[in-house]
Design a protein around this motif. Structure first.
Motif, PDB file in Angstrom:
ATOM      1  N   GLU A   6       0.826  -1.206   0.000  1.00  0.00           N
ATOM      2  CA  GLU A   6       0.000   0.000   0.000  1.00  0.00           C
ATOM      3  C   GLU A   6       0.865   1.263   0.000  1.00  0.00           C
ATOM      4  OE1 GLU A   6      -4.117  -0.711   2.203  1.00  0.00           O
ATOM      5  OE2 GLU A   6      -2.462  -1.439   3.424  1.00  0.00           O
ATOM      6  N   PHE A   9       2.345   1.655  -3.420  1.00  0.00           N
ATOM      7  CA  PHE A   9       1.321   2.125  -4.354  1.00  0.00           C
ATOM      8  C   PHE A   9       1.092   3.625  -4.194  1.00  0.00           C
ATOM      9  CE2 PHE A   9      -3.089   2.935  -5.593  1.00  0.00           C
ATOM     10  CZ  PHE A   9      -3.105   2.382  -6.872  1.00  0.00           C
ATOM     11  N   THR A  13       1.542   6.275  -7.287  1.00  0.00           N
ATOM     12  CA  THR A  13       0.449   7.112  -7.788  1.00  0.00           C
ATOM     13  C   THR A  13       0.787   8.596  -7.673  1.00  0.00           C
ATOM     14  OG1 THR A  13      -0.604   6.901  -5.594  1.00  0.00           O
ATOM     15  CG2 THR A  13      -1.364   5.422  -7.336  1.00  0.00           C
ATOM     16  N   LEU A  49      -1.129  -3.846  -7.389  1.00  0.00           N
ATOM     17  CA  LEU A  49      -2.532  -4.151  -7.116  1.00  0.00           C
ATOM     18  C   LEU A  49      -2.771  -5.660  -7.125  1.00  0.00           C
ATOM     19  CD1 LEU A  49      -4.393  -1.383  -9.171  1.00  0.00           C
ATOM     20  CD2 LEU A  49      -4.344  -1.635  -6.694  1.00  0.00           C
ATOM     21  N   TYR A  74      -8.120   1.473  -4.324  1.00  0.00           N
ATOM     22  CA  TYR A  74      -6.884   1.658  -5.081  1.00  0.00           C
ATOM     23  C   TYR A  74      -7.131   1.399  -6.574  1.00  0.00           C
ATOM     24  CZ  TYR A  74      -4.720   1.396  -0.445  1.00  0.00           C
ATOM     25  OH  TYR A  74      -4.383   1.604   0.858  1.00  0.00           O
ATOM     26  N   GLU A  77      -8.768   4.418  -7.938  1.00  0.00           N
ATOM     27  CA  GLU A  77      -7.790   5.500  -8.108  1.00  0.00           C
ATOM     28  C   GLU A  77      -6.949   5.269  -9.359  1.00  0.00           C
ATOM     29  OE1 GLU A  77      -4.215   7.739  -5.602  1.00  0.00           O
ATOM     30  OE2 GLU A  77      -5.275   6.010  -4.747  1.00  0.00           O
TER      31      GLU A  77
END
Length: 215
Positions: A6, A9, A13, A49, A74, A77
């Motif tokens: 997480e 990620f 992003t 993911l 996620y 997003e």
């Protein structure tokens, strides 16, 4: 492990968001490099993911629903960033069209064709990606439902096993009680036989005593 994914990620992003806003302001080779970087970051984010969706399977059942909700957010997003990237590509195509209009009709027609092909290819790639992601998500949800059913069956089996063990214990206790009761009954019969024998002997003795007394 899920928390590490997480965090990675989140970093990816943030980097994608920064580059998407930067790409329209670039030109030439720097723009191509930035686009390649964004596409590479998208691939890395997709792999993260997938790893998170695999890790969720090992999360304890009580916390699994919350983890699934985070992973779905996620994915949402990720879809939003892909839309932003497509809009940036359209902006670049529009800017290129404006330049072509200054150059002349032939160049403008060529640029319009390129722009149309770019939009079509981007839309096709996006639809294919969305279908794959939706199919993968449905497969994970189906597997999650199956795991929930298996967990319920496992709990039911444990309940049945405990009930069977209790019944076996009751049966053993009943067997012991039966043996004790049978022993008590035998002792009662034995006592009755002994009392009968003693009574007969006493009657015999009394009879003998009366016989000799009368004689």
């Amino acid at each position: 492990m899920l928390q590490d994914y997480e965090e990675q990620f989140g970093v990816l992003t943030a980097d994608v968001t920064s580059k998407i806003h930067t790409v329209p302001n670039l030109s030439g080779q720097p723009r191509k490099n930035a686009i390649s970087d964004v596409e590479r970051l998208f691939e890395e984010a997709k792999e993260l993911l997938e790893q998170m969706e695999l890790e969720v399977r090992d999360v304890p059942f009580a916390s699994r629903q919350a983890a699934n909700t985070r992973v779905r957010s996620y994915n949402d997003e990720m879809g939003r960033l892909q839309k932003d990237f497509r809009r940036a590509q359209v902006q670049m195509a529009d800017a290129a069209q404006g330049r072509d209009e200054l150059l002349g009709p032939e160049d403008m027609s060529h640029s319009e064709d390129q722009r149309e092909r770019l939009l079509q290819n981007t839309e096709k790639a996006t639809k294919s990606t969305n279908r794959l992601e939706e199919g993968y998500r449905m497969a994970l949800e189906t597997e999650e439902i199956g795991r929930g059913i298996m967990d319920n069956l496992h709990r039911d089996r444990e309940t049945i096993t405990r009930a069977r063990d209790r019944l076996q214990g009751v049966d053993q206790d009943l067997g012991k009680s039966g043996r004790i009761l049978n022993g008590m009954i035998r002792r009662v019969y034995q006592n009755r036989i002994i009392l009968t024998i003693v009574g007969v002997l006493m009657l015999g003795i009394i009879g003998v005593a009366i016989y000799f007394a009368v004689k």
